[in-house]
Design a protein around this motif. Structure first.
Motif, PDB file in Angstrom:
ATOM      1  N   SER A 171       0.835  -1.201   0.000  1.00 51.31           N
ATOM      2  CA  SER A 171       0.000   0.000   0.000  1.00 51.31           C
ATOM      3  C   SER A 171       0.866   1.246   0.000  1.00 51.31           C
ATOM      4  O   SER A 171       0.363   2.362  -0.050  1.00 51.31           O
ATOM      5  N   GLU A 189      -0.500  -4.217   3.510  1.00 50.38           N
ATOM      6  CA  GLU A 189      -1.754  -4.302   4.252  1.00 50.38           C
ATOM      7  C   GLU A 189      -1.958  -5.756   4.637  1.00 50.38           C
ATOM      8  O   GLU A 189      -2.147  -6.613   3.780  1.00 50.38           O
ATOM      9  N   ARG A 242      -5.043   0.339  -2.365  1.00 54.19           N
ATOM     10  CA  ARG A 242      -4.849   1.703  -1.857  1.00 54.19           C
ATOM     11  C   ARG A 242      -3.488   2.301  -2.186  1.00 54.19           C
ATOM     12  O   ARG A 242      -3.145   3.372  -1.710  1.00 54.19           O
TER      13      ARG A 242
END
Lengths: 476, 251
Positions: free
Chosen positions: B144, B160, B181
């Motif tokens: 991420s 993550e 993300r």
């Protein structure tokens, strides 16, 4: 199938009987200051001329609040006997007096207009609609038909205490012919549900608008909704094959043909399309759906001035020809509004120094061919100076985010405060002059934005002010 | 340093999937195909690293039928410098893909490979890990956040994981797979789309790369999950009790 004589008889009946009831009674004696909804006014003068009465001169005033006019005393007030009658006729569940529900139903989407109806009815069949109207007619109770209540001009809510006839419970799909693409359904079907349904069979609805998640097809028909795809598929006058409607006195007119071509008798359904409920309540709709084509491309472009947007439209109609399916434009101020008030929306361009944005959508059957055609067109437009920058959506998600910008403008306006909306059809060359003139006139007091279906010459002129203020109106 | 990004052509994320009537797979005829969203994120990250001056070239790689070239062109339009297309018919499973990527690494010699964490058509989440295994390179999966240190030849990868965020330090060359993300991919602008038309795409076949595409896996059947029965809105407690007693037979 209505025969010629039947159609003639019905037309006569329509003009003589129900219109008089609907129109004359809504007028009060000294109504020369009144504000009329346009359908009423036009048809009213038509009726009066038709019957040899002198046509009176009416002038219209545009305002944020309806100029005060009186409730016509000729209309009765709802009483408990009426409510009991409806409960017996429709069953308890379809007769709603709940305050919260009524609060929502009395107010339009823009939160500008509020009625004071005490009763909401939800008929489930045409027969129930007919019985309701028959009764209301005999009791002289005023009614207002309501669909998804997504209209932006206050046409879907009561003015005073009219009984609200909500068509939301009549949401059955009746038939769908997979060969011809003809869909027959009840008027309360939500447009998005119809879109999903026909999508499964490889078809699309010929109209598409931002309100599709809530608006109902009966309302679309009654308001002759245009939408984003009009430039490709034409208006509802061309796509609606038949209608079933109930007149003010309860008579049911069955014009529900499913044939693509039918020249027998008078084509009465066209009167109902766009009549906004003033001639009758639409209960069933028969609509022609185009086949779903696999290749859809969407380009978001930046132009430096309105003249380039117009020229781009002309070129697009020629060079993209049969694959062009939508042509929308928005100005810089609209983009700013959307970026400020909506979540998760980003400008496809890194710099915000563009004056106008254009969305061009193509729909065709061959992905690579359409893509090449679109890219060639855009390249030549860029070289010709018509566009200063552009992006092409690479997948459906990106396409949705481009559409969100255009379709989200109405929502963003709501969040910005008070809105004065004008939905205007103008010659394409003159469309933006109006926006600029209004901007000059209003100066700092309000933001004027223009956007709309450039492909059809339809401008949505919106004036956004911090709150509703008659001063804005007087300047405008 | 060169960055290699593997991209896959899949059924577009927003399309309603239909299973073929002969149950051999999913309907892909006349269905919109696009770049796998995680691959888009991988490519975007590679481009950002190049734009910050830490890499010299981004090479996009795709494997499959001739139409993969369209997906490569999209990648080039986003900003990749070159494309590589390994033409192969039939289904390619992660191990085969990993072996092909290993051969390409021996040709291209990148300092970093970035892939999407998984493809949205098979949801395997295996290719990145297998490539790292075959090359014996360190791997930072579900990234991420990625920060490169050129002098120390390190990559700091924030991952993550179920428990939260884990930060790893990897020696380059390494394999990174991207999670949602990490970034928001850029749009392909018209000027770049035009430039992409002249960027080179090199073609290979698996045979040229000494990879055998025969798989140990065979898909026997593909079916839709059983349809959920619609819920019913009841009007009273009595009706609920009646249904629980007589229809569901749980009381």
């Amino acid at each position: 199938m209505i025969k010629l004589m039947d159609k003639w008889r019905i037309t006569n009946h329509l003009l003589k009987h129900s219109s008089k009831l609907l129109f004359d009674r809504r007028l009060s004696a000294n109504s020369h200051n009144s504000v009329f909804r346009s359908a009423l006014e036009c048809s009213e003068s038509l009726v009066k001329r038709g019957f040899g009465n002198a046509s009176t001169i009416r002038y219209r005033c545009f305002g944020s609040e309806a100029t005060k006019f009186e409730r016509n005393a000729a209309f009765s007030t709802l009483n408990s006997e009426d409510v009991s009658y409806f409960k017996e006729l429709l069953g308890e569940k379809s007769v709603i007096q709940d305050e919260d529900v009524l609060l929502a139903a009395n107010e339009d989407w823009m939160r500008k207009y509020r009625g004071s109806s005490k009763l909401l009815l939800q008929p489930r069949t045409t027969n129930e609609v007919s019985q309701i109207l028959k009764y209301c007619n005999s009791r002289l109770l005023a009614v207002v038909p309501q669909g998804g209540n997504t209209g932006l001009v206050g046409g879907s809510v009561p003015v005073f205490d009219e009984v609200i006839i909500n068509m939301g419970s009549m949401n059955n799909l009746i038939t769908f012919d997979k060969g011809s693409g003809v869909l027959v359904c009840e008027a309360g079907c939500i447009l998005e549900n119809l879109v999903s349904f026909v999508d499964d069979h490889g078809f699309i609805m010929p109209l598409d608008l931002g309100a599709k998640g809530s608006c109902q097809i009966g309302g679309n028909v009654s308001t002759n909704a245009g939408g984003l795809r009009l430039v490709r598929y034409g208006s509802l006058h061309g796509n609606i094959l038949g209608l079933e409607a109930v007149l003010a006195n309860g008579d049911v007119i069955d014009m529900l043909g499913t044939l693509r071509k039918d020249n027998t008798g008078y084509d009465l359904k066209h009167l109902f399309i766009g009549s906004e409920g003033s001639l009758g309540i639409v209960t069933k709709v028969s609509i022609h759906t185009p086949p779903k084509l696999s290749s859809v491309n969407l380009a978001f472009l930046a132009c430096k001035d309105y003249f380039s947007c117009q020229k781009l439209l002309r070129e697009a109609k020629r060079k993209l020809g049969e694959i062009l399916s939508a042509f929308e434009f928005l100005d810089n101020q609209s983009m700013d509004l959307v970026l400020t008030y909506l979540e998760g929306v980003r400008n496809p361009f890194s710099s915000s120094m563009h004056n106008f944005y254009v969305l061009i959508e193509t729909t065709g059957s061959e992905e690579s061919y359409d893509r090449e055609k679109l890219e060639a067109f855009l390249l030549s437009s860029m070289e010709g100076g018509l566009i200063s920058d552009g992006v092409i959506a690479q997948d459906i998600n990106q396409a949705s985010s481009f559409w969100r910008i255009r379709e989200g403008i109405a929502e963003a306006l709501m969040k910005a405060g008070a809105v004065y909306k004008y939905d205007l059809s103008l010659p394409v060359e003159k469309m933006y002059d109006l926006v600029e003139k209004m901007r000059q006139r209003l100066g700092e007091t309000a933001k004027v934005i223009g956007y709309g279906h450039l492909g059809d010459g339809n401008l949505h002129l919106n004036i956004s002010a911090p709150r509703y203020d008659d001063m804005v109106i007087s300047v405008a | 340093m060169k960055i290699m990004v593997a991209i896959k052509r899949v059924v577009d994320y927003a399309v309603k999937i239909r299973v073929k009537s002969d149950r051999t797979g999913v309907e892909t005829n006349n269905v919109k195909m696009s770049m796998n969203p995680f691959c888009e994120i991988a490519l975007e990250e590679a481009l950002r690293i190049k734009e910050s001056g830490l890499a010299s070239e981004v090479v996009a790689v795709s494997m499959g039928p001739a139409q993969c070239v369209d997906t490569l062109r999209t990648g080039l339009a986003m900003g990749a410098d070159r494309g590589v297309h390994v033409e192969a018919a039939g289904q390619l499973y992660p191990l085969t893909v990993a072996k092909i990527l290993k051969s390409l690494v021996e040709v291209e010699k990148p300092g970093l490979i970035i892939l999407g964490k998984q493809a949205i058509d098979d949801d395997c989440n295996q290719t990145g890990q297998m490539v790292a295994g075959l090359l014996s390179w360190p791997q930072g999966t579900f990234a991420s956040k990625v920060v490169l240190d050129k002098e120390k030849q390190l990559a700091m990868v924030e991952r993550e994981v179920d428990g939260g965020l884990e930060t790893l330090e990897l020696d380059l060359p390494a394999v990174i797979t991207t999670d949602l993300r990490l970034n928001q991919p850029r749009y392909a602008t018209l000027p770049n789309i035009m430039k992409a038309k002249s960027k080179p795409i090199k073609k290979y076949t698996p045979q040229e790369l000494n990879v055998d595409v025969k798989s140990d896996l065979e898909v026997i059947q593909v079916t839709e999950p059983p349809k959920r029965k619609a819920g019913v809105i009841l009007s009273s407690v009595e009706e609920l009790i009646d249904k629980l007693k007589n229809e569901a037979r749980v009381i």
